[in-house]
Design a protein around this motif. Structure first.
Motif, PDB file in Angstrom:
ATOM      1  N   LEU A  50       0.845  -1.213   0.000  1.00 39.24           N
ATOM      2  CA  LEU A  50       0.000   0.000   0.000  1.00 39.24           C
ATOM      3  C   LEU A  50       0.875   1.257   0.000  1.00 39.24           C
ATOM      4  CD1 LEU A  50      -2.488  -1.285   2.690  1.00 39.24           C
ATOM      5  CD2 LEU A  50      -3.016  -0.994   0.264  1.00 39.24           C
ATOM      6  N   LEU A  51       1.437   1.563  -1.150  1.00 39.81           N
ATOM      7  CA  LEU A  51       2.294   2.757  -1.223  1.00 39.81           C
ATOM      8  C   LEU A  51       1.448   4.028  -1.225  1.00 39.81           C
ATOM      9  CD1 LEU A  51       4.964   1.495  -3.734  1.00 39.81           C
ATOM     10  CD2 LEU A  51       5.299   2.006  -1.330  1.00 39.81           C
ATOM     11  N   PRO A  52       2.048   5.157  -0.770  1.00 34.69           N
ATOM     12  CA  PRO A  52       1.265   6.416  -0.706  1.00 34.69           C
ATOM     13  C   PRO A  52       0.702   6.804  -2.064  1.00 34.69           C
ATOM     14  CG  PRO A  52       3.406   6.664   0.363  1.00 34.69           C
ATOM     15  CD  PRO A  52       3.433   5.350  -0.326  1.00 34.69           C
ATOM     16  N   GLN A  53      -0.499   7.340  -2.050  1.00 31.49           N
ATOM     17  CA  GLN A  53      -1.130   7.790  -3.308  1.00 31.49           C
ATOM     18  C   GLN A  53      -1.711   9.182  -3.107  1.00 31.49           C
ATOM     19  OE1 GLN A  53      -4.022   4.710  -4.181  1.00 31.49           O
ATOM     20  NE2 GLN A  53      -2.623   3.776  -5.642  1.00 31.49           N
ATOM     21  N   THR A  54      -1.172  10.134  -3.854  1.00 32.68           N
ATOM     22  CA  THR A  54      -1.729  11.500  -3.808  1.00 32.68           C
ATOM     23  C   THR A  54      -1.314  12.242  -5.067  1.00 32.68           C
ATOM     24  OG1 THR A  54      -1.815  13.603  -2.606  1.00 32.68           O
ATOM     25  CG2 THR A  54       0.270  12.412  -2.488  1.00 32.68           C
ATOM     26  N   SER A  55      -2.159  13.177  -5.484  1.00 36.07           N
ATOM     27  CA  SER A  55      -1.796  14.016  -6.642  1.00 36.07           C
ATOM     28  C   SER A  55      -1.125  15.311  -6.170  1.00 36.07           C
ATOM     29  CB  SER A  55      -3.046  14.350  -7.461  1.00 36.07           C
ATOM     30  OG  SER A  55      -4.005  14.972  -6.614  1.00 36.07           O
ATOM     31  N   PHE A  56      -0.905  15.440  -4.853  1.00 37.91           N
ATOM     32  CA  PHE A  56      -0.236  16.634  -4.314  1.00 37.91           C
ATOM     33  C   PHE A  56       1.230  16.596  -4.736  1.00 37.91           C
ATOM     34  CE2 PHE A  56       2.180  18.756  -0.859  1.00 37.91           C
ATOM     35  CZ  PHE A  56       1.553  19.998  -0.856  1.00 37.91           C
ATOM     36  N   GLU A 794       0.963  -3.814   6.114  1.00 37.82           N
ATOM     37  CA  GLU A 794      -0.188  -4.452   6.771  1.00 37.82           C
ATOM     38  C   GLU A 794      -1.381  -4.393   5.816  1.00 37.82           C
ATOM     39  OE1 GLU A 794      -0.074  -6.055   9.457  1.00 37.82           O
ATOM     40  OE2 GLU A 794       1.769  -5.335  10.421  1.00 37.82           O
ATOM     41  N   SER A 795      -2.442  -5.143   6.126  1.00 40.57           N
ATOM     42  CA  SER A 795      -3.616  -5.074   5.242  1.00 40.57           C
ATOM     43  C   SER A 795      -4.299  -3.729   5.455  1.00 40.57           C
ATOM     44  CB  SER A 795      -4.576  -6.228   5.513  1.00 40.57           C
ATOM     45  OG  SER A 795      -5.041  -6.136   6.834  1.00 40.57           O
ATOM     46  N   GLU A 796      -5.018  -3.295   4.429  1.00 39.78           N
ATOM     47  CA  GLU A 796      -5.524  -1.918   4.385  1.00 39.78           C
ATOM     48  C   GLU A 796      -6.324  -1.544   5.626  1.00 39.78           C
ATOM     49  OE1 GLU A 796      -7.685   1.174   1.317  1.00 39.78           O
ATOM     50  OE2 GLU A 796      -7.752  -0.975   0.867  1.00 39.78           O
ATOM     51  N   ASP A 797      -7.197  -2.436   6.089  1.00 41.94           N
ATOM     52  CA  ASP A 797      -8.058  -2.048   7.205  1.00 41.94           C
ATOM     53  C   ASP A 797      -7.627  -2.676   8.532  1.00 41.94           C
ATOM     54  OD1 ASP A 797      -8.642  -4.567   6.492  1.00 41.94           O
ATOM     55  OD2 ASP A 797     -10.800  -4.280   6.191  1.00 41.94           O
ATOM     56  N   ASP A 798      -6.378  -3.120   8.596  1.00 43.17           N
ATOM     57  CA  ASP A 798      -5.866  -3.657   9.862  1.00 43.17           C
ATOM     58  C   ASP A 798      -5.898  -2.550  10.924  1.00 43.17           C
ATOM     59  OD1 ASP A 798      -3.865  -4.277  11.956  1.00 43.17           O
ATOM     60  OD2 ASP A 798      -3.482  -6.041  10.717  1.00 43.17           O
ATOM     61  N   PRO A 799      -6.416  -2.823  12.126  1.00 44.15           N
ATOM     62  CA  PRO A 799      -6.475  -1.789  13.179  1.00 44.15           C
ATOM     63  C   PRO A 799      -5.120  -1.138  13.458  1.00 44.15           C
ATOM     64  CG  PRO A 799      -7.707  -3.733  13.848  1.00 44.15           C
ATOM     65  CD  PRO A 799      -7.021  -4.103  12.561  1.00 44.15           C
ATOM     66  N   LYS A 800      -4.014  -1.914  13.292  1.00 45.79           N
ATOM     67  CA  LYS A 800      -2.665  -1.345  13.492  1.00 45.79           C
ATOM     68  C   LYS A 800      -2.437  -0.195  12.512  1.00 45.79           C
ATOM     69  CE  LYS A 800      -0.117  -5.544  13.313  1.00 45.79           C
ATOM     70  NZ  LYS A 800      -1.052  -6.609  13.556  1.00 45.79           N
ATOM     71  N   ARG A 801      -2.838  -0.451  11.242  1.00 38.98           N
ATOM     72  CA  ARG A 801      -2.640   0.558  10.190  1.00 38.98           C
ATOM     73  C   ARG A 801      -3.613   1.713  10.409  1.00 38.98           C
ATOM     74  NH1 ARG A 801      -4.298   1.598   4.858  1.00 38.98           N
ATOM     75  NH2 ARG A 801      -2.617   2.514   3.620  1.00 38.98           N
ATOM     76  N   ARG A 802      -4.840   1.393  10.744  1.00 34.31           N
ATOM     77  CA  ARG A 802      -5.847   2.438  10.981  1.00 34.31           C
ATOM     78  C   ARG A 802      -5.452   3.326  12.172  1.00 34.31           C
ATOM     79  NH1 ARG A 802      -7.752   2.604   6.092  1.00 34.31           N
ATOM     80  NH2 ARG A 802      -9.554   1.273   5.605  1.00 34.31           N
ATOM     81  N   SER A 803      -4.812   2.716  13.174  1.00 32.56           N
ATOM     82  CA  SER A 803      -4.351   3.481  14.333  1.00 32.56           C
ATOM     83  C   SER A 803      -3.374   4.572  13.882  1.00 32.56           C
ATOM     84  CB  SER A 803      -3.670   2.545  15.328  1.00 32.56           C
ATOM     85  OG  SER A 803      -2.966   3.285  16.303  1.00 32.56           O
ATOM     86  N   CYS A 990       3.334 -11.282   5.959  1.00 30.63           N
ATOM     87  CA  CYS A 990       3.026 -10.945   4.568  1.00 30.63           C
ATOM     88  C   CYS A 990       2.181 -12.042   3.904  1.00 30.63           C
ATOM     89  CB  CYS A 990       4.314 -10.698   3.778  1.00 30.63           C
ATOM     90  SG  CYS A 990       5.098  -9.124   4.241  1.00 30.63           S
ATOM     91  N   ALA A 991       2.447 -13.288   4.295  1.00 31.79           N
ATOM     92  CA  ALA A 991       1.672 -14.398   3.714  1.00 31.79           C
ATOM     93  C   ALA A 991       0.198 -14.225   4.058  1.00 31.79           C
ATOM     94  CB  ALA A 991       2.185 -15.729   4.247  1.00 31.79           C
ATOM     95  N   GLU A 992      -0.037 -13.820   5.315  1.00 29.73           N
ATOM     96  CA  GLU A 992      -1.425 -13.642   5.763  1.00 29.73           C
ATOM     97  C   GLU A 992      -2.090 -12.477   5.028  1.00 29.73           C
ATOM     98  OE1 GLU A 992      -3.758 -12.546   9.868  1.00 29.73           O
ATOM     99  OE2 GLU A 992      -1.737 -13.411  10.051  1.00 29.73           O
ATOM    100  N   VAL A 993      -1.313 -11.333   4.900  1.00 31.52           N
ATOM    101  CA  VAL A 993      -1.881 -10.137   4.263  1.00 31.52           C
ATOM    102  C   VAL A 993      -2.101 -10.360   2.771  1.00 31.52           C
ATOM    103  CG1 VAL A 993      -1.438  -7.711   3.683  1.00 31.52           C
ATOM    104  CG2 VAL A 993      -0.860  -8.560   5.963  1.00 31.52           C
ATOM    105  N   ALA A 994      -1.097 -10.967   2.124  1.00 28.89           N
ATOM    106  CA  ALA A 994      -1.180 -11.125   0.666  1.00 28.89           C
ATOM    107  C   ALA A 994      -2.001 -12.331   0.253  1.00 28.89           C
ATOM    108  CB  ALA A 994       0.230 -11.234   0.101  1.00 28.89           C
ATOM    109  N   GLY A 995      -2.307 -13.197   1.229  1.00 31.60           N
ATOM    110  CA  GLY A 995      -3.006 -14.433   0.922  1.00 31.60           C
ATOM    111  C   GLY A 995      -4.286 -14.218   0.131  1.00 31.60           C
ATOM    112  N   GLY A 996      -5.007 -13.217   0.525  1.00 31.57           N
ATOM    113  CA  GLY A 996      -6.295 -13.007  -0.144  1.00 31.57           C
ATOM    114  C   GLY A 996      -6.198 -12.176  -1.402  1.00 31.57           C
TER     115      GLY A 996
END
Length: 997
Positions: A50-56, A794-803, A990-996
């Protein structure tokens, strides 16, 4: 247990106030830590990162900067902002009174410094919730404009009437004000641009006349014949504030004999029957000698009668000056006798040029032995002190010099029609030689007053002028100044000193472009006509038609009917309108009465350059105190002048003048003069120490642009990593956030408080320093480098990432608001790129920094900073190497520090714990005793950490050991940590995150 209450929901309220170690903040270096991240364009896992994405954009190159700013001004309603905030229903009002810049040229870099400082203050107060009152104005009358207009017309100027001069001056001032206004709006200055004030406005002029009369009625304005600074090159009187001193001026100084015609009774016997005895005087202005009326001495000083070794002549001079004067005259003096100055009383001398005139010897307090001979030539028409001596002793004050600085017929046939500072001086010296009264002439380089506009020397000459009696106003003014806040504090003393040096304020000028002094002069007698009837009548006319009426209407219309009939009627009118205009410092000094709101009419802030301590700050104070016994301002802020890069004065002739338009839009050759945009100019103003002189040049501007680009980089990271995040649905409650994220909110609140306090004190340089320290040290060097793995892998909506994203939202909001008053264009640009905003809002319409009290958890400092102490030991041991290539074992004896670390890592060994994230290693093991075995290539590091909680109630020093070993596993092809079982397999996380995917 103590450790568990550091951040958990069960934390009792009093523990929220735990204080961390006494304010230590580590500069958290990432030496040895790798910032490398998976290359998104290589490998089969690139789409799962999940690399940063912005047009700024990271940078705005070339013309992009000014073009983007213009676009933002349009899109974000810069021009409507002032009226929008005026319509808000808010309780407080902040009034900054704009000192009027002079309408006689293009906007220069001094204007930029001044207007941007004002704008930063206004924008801050507006965001804090005050209604801003800021009406820009221009000083439009006066000599500099008149001179410019006349010089452009060349010879034609001679034939112009006063009305024609005024017409041309008005259109010149209007055009200059318009040009300046468009520069100011381009810099992003928020103001009431639709209702500016101009000192030639009809209502403004009428108001000014009202104040003039109020002061006249109180006896504070009077007309008198006095010596004033007179500019022959401008043909008008000048006030002290319109002079500049040239330290390189050359005068022809002379030593002159005044033969004693009648010695005083005490002196007669001491002279021992000497046939010729003269008093010796020295002057730097020989042209004033024809107007001599007396020679002054000091009552208590010791004087000597001396005999000259060369000529045998006998002279009188101060005893303390015998040696130095003899040396200057290249001779020796023999002292015959000494006596006190008081013994000179009732003596007289012969005038050194006109032998039939007598010059009495008089005592005076202004005589000193600092220079000259201790005896002073006194010409009442040409010196302020001389004039006061003449007033006490009823001496003649006739002036032999006209408005052009030329001797009149009264000076005699040899001198008439000669310019006093040129040929006139020459003739006077020749006349002294012919009378055998010149002892020596020499050139003297000294500081001398010049006309600030024509750059030519002035003279002091007596003339009929209008004055403000400031002696009666000063005591109240000084008392009121004590209640005014001065920034810097030293400016108060400087202003009081300048006021003290000013004996009176000459407010009349002999020119056409200005507000007339509304009096009528008697044709034959020395009388003036002014009363409440005449004033009210003139004020009404000026309110309707402007002050031109003074020159366009006949006298019978300028006077009210009943007064007109009383003073002679149409056939024998005894009065004519006076031809003097008001000093422009009186013009601008009455601006408070026209511009300031409410009945109180006091501004929260006056903010101008240091020259205004003797100018507008002072004339505003004097008129306000005279009219209503109060100061027009609560706070006065004073800034320095702009100088070239090496601290040299800026001038067109030196070629070092910085044109703000070229700074913003670029010059003809953009490789040499790139377009920086307005925000660079604003950053330069904010970061400069504006209380002293401020330097500007290419290196200062390049540095400002680089600073802004670094800030853009930080903002881009924040925006890019918030892509796909919706604060309303994805935020994590503060209590459930990662400790590191909570810690950043804790730091953010401290940062926000310091920023607010710095704006409040108008210390914008401190705002810039705090901001730079925060985004480089706390964010880029520390937090961002630590959380990249969590954000990207981490996966996009993982609470660690959301934190982490929850913290980033708050960080972004606080950072943008903290610099918005300084960089309004960048702040609005960022708000245009916020990914979760349904529609872009304006940063200025949504208030000041908002932080939450629950962020403040000083106890968190212990948790993060103790982990950082161990992290620094580890990173310091692998300089320049990638931290992910290592694994770390931390050994801490059982106790409070161990409990704290356990909260960051619940398992013994982890590659995904909060502790491991902080260490940036591939995995971290936490033990309470030494490991049973270790590899031969392990490095051992030891340290101690002092825990200090509840203001010292809980203090515990614990030792720790950090064992660093190369990682034993393989590099994961997705996250690049050494946590995979084989080089072509993903690590468990990574196996867990990329698995799906």
């Amino acid at each position: 247990a103590a450790a568990r209450t550091l951040w958990g929901p069960s934390c009792p309220p009093r523990r929220l106030g735990w204080r961390g170690t006494t304010g230590r903040l580590l500069v958290r270096s990432v030496t040895g830590a790798s910032n490398r991240l998976p290359n998104p364009n290589s490998g089969k896992y690139r789409d799962t990162v999940l690399l940063p994405q912005t047009s700024f954009p990271m940078k705005l190159l070339g013309r992009q900067q000014p073009d983007t700013e213009l676009e933002i001004q349009q899109k974000c309603g810069f021009s409507e902002l002032y009226s929008w905030q005026r319509e808000r229903k808010v309780k407080t009002e902040f009034c900054l009174h704009d000192g009027p810049p002079y309408a006689n040229g293009d906007a220069h870099v001094g204007h930029a410094l001044n207007k941007i400082l004002k704008d930063i203050a206004n924008r801050y107060h507006m965001m804090k919730g005050s209604k801003i009152h800021f009406v820009p104005g221009w000083d439009c009358h006066g000599l500099p404009i008149e001179i410019k207009v006349l010089s452009e017309l060349g010879e034609k100027a001679q034939s112009l009437s006063a009305v024609e001069i005024r017409e041309k001056a008005r259109s010149f001032a209007k055009a200059a004000a318009e040009k300046q206004k468009s520069a100011f709006t381009r810099w992003g200055i928020m103001a009431d641009w639709d209702n500016c004030y101009y000192t030639f406005d009809k209502k403004y002029e009428a108001n000014q006349l009202r104040i003039f009369y109020e002061m006249y009625e109180k006896g504070l304005v009077y007309r008198a014949y006095k010596p004033v600074f007179w500019s022959p090159s401008s043909r008008t009187a000048l006030a002290e504030a319109e002079l500049e001193y040239n330290p390189e001026h050359i005068s022809r100084s002379v030593y002159v004999k005044f033969p004693v015609s009648r010695p005083s009774p005490v002196l007669a016997p001491l002279l021992d029957g000497s046939s010729t005895v003269s008093v010796l005087v020295w002057t730097t202005q020989p042209w004033t000698i024809p107007a001599n009326q007396a020679v002054c001495y000091m009552l208590d000083a010791k004087y000597a009668v001396v005999k000259c070794a060369n000529s045998g002549d006998v002279y009188i001079l101060a005893a303390d000056k015998v040696t130095s004067v003899a040396s200057a005259l290249e001779t020796k003096f023999e002292v015959i006798s000494t006596f006190l100055g008081a013994d000179l009383e009732n003596g007289t001398c012969t005038h050194p040029i006109f032998p039939d005139k007598v010059s009495p010897l008089l005592p005076a307090s202004h005589v000193t032995v600092a220079k000259g001979t201790g005896l002073v030539h006194t010409a009442p028409a040409h010196g302020m002190e001389d004039y006061s001596v003449a007033s006490q002793h009823s001496l003649s004050m006739d002036c032999l010099v006209n408005e052009d600085g030329i001797f009149t017929d009264g000076a005699g046939p040899e001198l008439q029609n000669k310019a006093v500072l040129e040929e006139g001086t020459d003739v006077v010296i020749k006349m002294l030689q012919a009378a055998k009264n010149l002892l020596k002439e020499e050139k003297l380089v000294h500081s001398y007053p010049y006309d600030w506009r024509t750059k030519k020397p002035v003279v002091i000459r007596a003339s009929k002028q209008w004055f403000v009696n400031i002696a009666d106003i000063k005591p109240t003014a000084k008392e009121l100044l004590k209640k005014v806040k001065f920034i810097p504090g030293s400016a108060l003393n400087a202003m009081v000193e300048m006021m003290d040096r000013r004996p009176y304020w000459c407010i009349s000028r002999q020119r056409a472009w200005g507000v007339p002094i509304p009096v009528f002069l008697h044709k034959t007698k020395d009388e003036v006509l002014i009363n409440s009837q005449t004033i009210e009548h003139i004020i009404k006319l000026v309110e309707q038609h402007g002050s031109d009426i003074w020159w366009t209407l006949p006298t019978e219309q300028l006077l009210p009917k009943e007064v007109f009939s009383q003073v002679g009627g149409p056939d024998a009118l005894e009065y004519v309108p006076g031809q003097d205009i008001l000093d422009i410092w009186f013009d601008s000094g009455t601006s408070w009465s026209h511009v300031l709101p409410g009945t109180d009419q006091r501004a929260d802030l006056y903010l101008e350059g240091k020259d205004q301590l003797g100018g507008w700050f002072q004339s505003s104070l004097l008129t306000s105190v005279a009219a209503r016994k109060k100061a027009p301002y609560k706070t006065v802020m004073v800034h320095g002048f702009t100088l070239g890069e090496k601290g040299e004065k800026m001038s067109k002739s030196l070629g070092n003048a910085v044109n703000p338009d070229v700074v913003v839009n670029g010059g003809q050759d953009e490789s040499k003069e790139p377009p920086y945009g307005a925000d660079v100019l604003r950053w330069w103003v904010a970061e400069s120490n504006v209380l002293t002189e401020v330097t500007i040049g290419p290196s200062a501007l390049n540095a400002a642009r680089d600073d802004i680009n670094k800030l853009r980089n930080t903002l881009r990271f924040l925006l890019g990593n918030l892509s796909g995040f919706n604060p309303e649905t994805d935020s994590i409650p503060t209590k459930d956030m990662y400790v590191l994220d909570q810690y950043m909110l804790h730091l953010l609140q401290g940062f926000a408080n310091k920023i607010t306090e710095s704006y409040k004190q108008y210390d914008f340089g401190k705002v810039v320093r705090l901001l730079q320290a925060f985004y480089t040290r706390e964010l880029s060097n520390f937090y961002f480098s630590v959380v990249k793995d969590r954000l990207y892998c981490e996966s996009e909506d993982d609470p660690k990432r959301r934190s982490c994203q929850t913290a980033l939202v708050e960080i972004l909001d606080v950072i943008v608001r903290s610099f918005a008053p300084i960089l309004p264009h960048l702040a609005e640009e960022v708000f245009q790129h916020i990914p979760y905003a349904k529609e872009p809002r304006s940063v200025f319409r949504t208030g000041w920094i908002n932080t939450s009290s629950i962020w403040k958890k000083p106890g968190l400092e212990e948790a993060v900073e103790s982990a950082c102490a161990m992290r620094d030991s580890f990173l310091g041991s692998i300089p320049g190497k990638n931290a992910a290539e290592y694994q770390v074992v931390i050994v801490i004896e059982p106790g409070l520090l161990f409990e704290i670390m356990e909260m960051l890592q619940t398992q013994e060994t982890s590659s995904t714990s909060q502790l491991n994230e902080l260490m940036m290693a591939s995995q971290t093991t936490l033990l309470s005793q030494e490991p049973r075995e270790r590899t031969a290539d392990a490095t051992e590091l030891t340290g101690t950490f002092l825990i200090n909680l509840e203001g010292g109630d809980i203090r515990e020093e614990s030792s720790y050991k950090v064992i660093v070993m190369p990682a034993t596993k393989e590099k994961c092809p997705r996250c690049w940590k050494y946590t995979a079982e084989s080089s072509d397999a993903l690590c468990p996380r990574c196996a867990e995150v990329a698995g799906g995917k």
